[in-house]
Write a protein that holds these residues in place. Structure first.
Motif, mmCIF file in Angstrom:
data_model
loop_
_atom_site.group_PDB
_atom_site.id
_atom_site.type_symbol
_atom_site.label_atom_id
_atom_site.label_comp_id
_atom_site.label_asym_id
_atom_site.label_seq_id
_atom_site.Cartn_x
_atom_site.Cartn_y
_atom_site.Cartn_z
ATOM 1 N N UNK A 144 37.716 39.466 41.681
ATOM 2 C CA UNK A 144 38.586 39.068 42.777
ATOM 3 C C UNK A 144 40.014 39.443 42.399
ATOM 4 N N UNK A 145 40.802 39.878 43.375
ATOM 5 C CA UNK A 145 42.173 40.332 43.102
ATOM 6 C C UNK A 145 43.045 39.247 42.492
ATOM 7 N N UNK A 146 42.769 37.989 42.799
ATOM 8 C CA UNK A 146 43.627 36.908 42.348
ATOM 9 C C UNK A 146 43.623 36.744 40.829
ATOM 10 N N UNK A 147 42.558 37.171 40.164
ATOM 11 C CA UNK A 147 42.505 37.035 38.705
ATOM 12 C C UNK A 147 42.403 38.401 38.022
ATOM 13 N N UNK A 148 42.900 39.425 38.703
ATOM 14 C CA UNK A 148 42.811 40.803 38.226
ATOM 15 C C UNK A 148 43.383 40.955 36.812
ATOM 16 N N UNK A 149 44.602 40.473 36.593
ATOM 17 C CA UNK A 149 45.291 40.681 35.322
ATOM 18 C C UNK A 149 44.569 39.977 34.175
ATOM 19 N N UNK A 150 44.131 38.741 34.407
ATOM 20 C CA UNK A 150 43.424 37.997 33.361
ATOM 21 C C UNK A 150 42.118 38.684 32.984
ATOM 22 N N UNK A 151 41.382 39.140 33.976
ATOM 23 C CA UNK A 151 40.114 39.821 33.714
ATOM 24 C C UNK A 151 40.356 41.102 32.927
ATOM 25 N N UNK A 152 41.396 41.834 33.288
ATOM 26 C CA UNK A 152 41.723 43.068 32.576
ATOM 27 C C UNK A 152 42.048 42.797 31.110
ATOM 28 N N UNK A 153 42.791 41.713 30.871
ATOM 29 C CA UNK A 153 43.166 41.363 29.499
ATOM 30 C C UNK A 153 41.960 40.933 28.675
ATOM 31 N N UNK A 154 40.966 40.324 29.330
ATOM 32 C CA UNK A 154 39.778 39.831 28.626
ATOM 33 C C UNK A 154 38.692 40.891 28.481
ATOM 34 N N UNK A 155 38.919 42.078 29.022
ATOM 35 C CA UNK A 155 37.890 43.114 29.075
ATOM 36 C C UNK A 155 38.331 44.321 28.265
ATOM 37 N N UNK A 156 37.473 44.817 27.394
ATOM 38 C CA UNK A 156 37.813 45.993 26.606
ATOM 39 C C UNK A 156 37.976 47.212 27.507
ATOM 40 N N UNK A 157 38.829 48.142 27.084
ATOM 41 C CA UNK A 157 39.216 49.287 27.911
ATOM 42 C C UNK A 157 38.050 50.192 28.291
ATOM 43 N N UNK A 158 37.013 50.240 27.467
ATOM 44 C CA UNK A 158 35.921 51.175 27.760
ATOM 45 C C UNK A 158 34.989 50.691 28.863
ATOM 46 N N UNK A 159 35.146 49.431 29.276
ATOM 47 C CA UNK A 159 34.301 48.902 30.354
ATOM 48 C C UNK A 159 35.005 49.113 31.693
ATOM 49 N N UNK A 160 34.392 49.835 32.636
ATOM 50 C CA UNK A 160 35.014 50.091 33.943
ATOM 51 C C UNK A 160 35.315 48.801 34.705
ATOM 52 N N UNK A 161 36.462 48.769 35.351
ATOM 53 C CA UNK A 161 36.909 47.580 36.087
ATOM 54 C C UNK A 161 37.494 47.976 37.436
ATOM 55 N N UNK A 162 37.146 47.239 38.471
ATOM 56 C CA UNK A 162 37.803 47.385 39.770
ATOM 57 C C UNK A 162 37.741 46.028 40.477
ATOM 58 N N UNK A 163 38.178 45.990 41.732
ATOM 59 C CA UNK A 163 38.179 44.716 42.465
ATOM 60 C C UNK A 163 37.425 44.854 43.781
ATOM 61 N N UNK A 164 37.039 43.702 44.337
ATOM 62 C CA UNK A 164 36.374 43.698 45.640
ATOM 63 C C UNK A 164 37.298 44.286 46.710
ATOM 64 N N UNK A 165 38.583 43.975 46.623
ATOM 65 C CA UNK A 165 39.540 44.464 47.614
ATOM 66 C C UNK A 165 39.683 45.984 47.552
ATOM 67 N N UNK A 166 39.691 46.543 46.346
ATOM 68 C CA UNK A 166 39.790 47.994 46.203
ATOM 69 C C UNK A 166 38.514 48.663 46.718
ATOM 70 N N UNK A 167 37.372 48.074 46.418
ATOM 71 C CA UNK A 167 36.113 48.600 46.959
ATOM 72 C C UNK A 167 36.115 48.577 48.479
ATOM 73 N N UNK A 168 36.677 47.508 49.055
ATOM 74 C CA UNK A 168 36.723 47.391 50.508
ATOM 75 C C UNK A 168 37.652 48.434 51.116
ATOM 76 N N UNK A 169 38.777 48.725 50.433
ATOM 77 C CA UNK A 169 39.693 49.761 50.925
ATOM 78 C C UNK A 169 39.001 51.117 50.946
ATOM 79 N N UNK A 170 38.209 51.397 49.931
ATOM 80 C CA UNK A 170 37.451 52.650 49.889
ATOM 81 C C UNK A 170 36.397 52.666 50.989
ATOM 82 N N UNK A 171 35.699 51.551 51.166
ATOM 83 C CA UNK A 171 34.657 51.434 52.179
ATOM 84 C C UNK A 171 35.226 51.604 53.584
#
Length: 373
Positions: A219-246
């Motif tokens: 979810x976009x609201x916790x984007x920064x925290x999730x990014x900080x808790x996730x190693x760089x090699x694991x792909x990350x995106x948000x529901x909102x970004x997926x929706x913009x593409x859709x």
């Protein structure tokens, strides 16, 4: 699950007063959606109803006020009728055969052509025109583009995908938001493995996995925290970004976000949502995004908001528009809003792209698309 209105084909019935629009709407629905009367102008506002129109599937039928209405109130009704065009996939133009095609009919037909909306002109006779209308709707539906899925090309069978779905005061009670539902449904259909967690559970969840997840969606609201808790090699995106593409405007949103960083003191920003809901403490549109704007730009900005159908056509006073993902409005309506902004040289971004940019993680969050927007 019942298909939401934003994912249904929108069929709108237009015509002059007493052309037989409401009669046709009621016949298609098999119920009395609209009042039918010989009095001109009985339908005063657009009226919509969802249904299954076989063999087409889930649709929304909208009956509209006559576009030849008169007087001060009549002008407002005509404006409402024309606004329906922004969400119309297929239009049926009903004309009373005994009257024939009028100047107003021809003018409205020209508008349909200009907007590129598939339409059919049907002349009302004494007998029912229901079967003719259904026949034309099915024929016109073949010209509609087949929409891609929300995870198109991103996951495959047996992939592990982690969905970070915070449950806080802003979350809808008893349900997931539509993009989360769409992603879950597609993962099930793809035979991929979905793990649904809250933000604070991410590190522990990653640690228990024997195989690295193919993707983390947050979810976009916790984007920064999730990014900080996730190693760089694991792909990350948000529901909102997926929706913009859709919805078909991801590339434009990415191009627009750089202009937001350059806002100046006194500039006005419109934060717009496609749905209407009661604002909660910590609301993303009225609290979190304005706070992120202030921190990013360090400027005194004028923040205005809009929701539901109240999207202003005149955007000249704004220096930027930040829109929600648009999950509750049709792709056609969202792209119309974007086009309004583009025509007036106003950058048009969305929540997810802006929050990723403000958090310094935009490049990471769109890397998975490999320029395939």
């Amino acid at each position: 699950m019942t298909a939401p209105g934003s994912e249904r084909i929108h069929i709108s019935i237009f015509g002059s007063r007493n052309a037989g629009k409401s009669t046709l709407a009621n016949e298609l629905l098999g119920q009395n959606l609209s009042i039918v009367s010989d009095t001109k102008g009985t339908t005063t506002d657009p009226v919509s109803k969802t249904m299954e129109l076989l063999p087409l599937g889930p649709v929304v039928i909208t009956d509209t006020a006559g576009y030849d209405d008169e007087g001060e109130l009549g002008e407002k009704r005509v404006l409402k009728t024309k606004q329906i065009l922004n969400k119309t996939d297929i239009a049926i133009l009903v004309i009373n055969k005994s009257v024939g095609k009028t100047t107003e009919d021809q003018n409205f037909e020209n508008i349909l052509k200009e907007k590129g909306i598939p339409y059919s002109v049907i002349f009302r006779e004494k007998k029912s025109i229901k079967e003719k209308a259904i026949e034309e709707i099915i024929r016109l539906s073949s010209s509609l583009q087949t929409k891609k899925t929300i995870l198109e090309g991103l996951v495959k069978e047996s992939d592990i995908v982690i969905l970070v779905c915070p449950i806080d005061e802003a979350a809808p009670k008893g349900r997931l938001i539509l993009p989360q539902q769409m992603v879950l449904r597609e993962l099930l259909y793809s035979h991929a493995k979905a793990i649904v967690i809250q933000p604070e559970e991410l590190k522990e969840t990653i640690g228990t996995l024997k195989v690295q997840p193919a993707l983390v969606i947050t979810d976009s609201q916790c984007f920064k925290k999730v990014s900080e808790d996730l190693s760089e090699e694991i792909p990350l995106t948000s529901f909102s970004i997926l929706m913009a593409r859709y919805k078909g405007f991801l590339k434009e949103a990415i191009n627009a976000v750089n202009a937001i960083e350059k806002l100046e003191d006194g500039d006005s920003v419109l934060i717009s949502e496609g749905c209407s809901h009661r604002r909660q403490c910590g609301d993303i549109g009225t609290v979190k995004i304005p706070a992120a704007l202030k921190k990013l730009t360090e400027k005194n900005l004028n923040i205005e908001t809009s929701s539901g159908t109240e999207f202003p056509e005149d955007l000249s006073k704004y220096s930027a528009v930040i829109h929600c993902g648009g999950c509750m409005i049709t792709e056609k309506e969202l792209l119309y809003r974007m086009k309004c902004a583009q025509d007036q040289d106003v950058p048009f971004c969305n929540y997810g792209i802006f929050l990723a940019f403000a958090g310094g993680i935009l490049e990471r969050s769109i890397k998975i698309f490999k320029n395939n927007f």
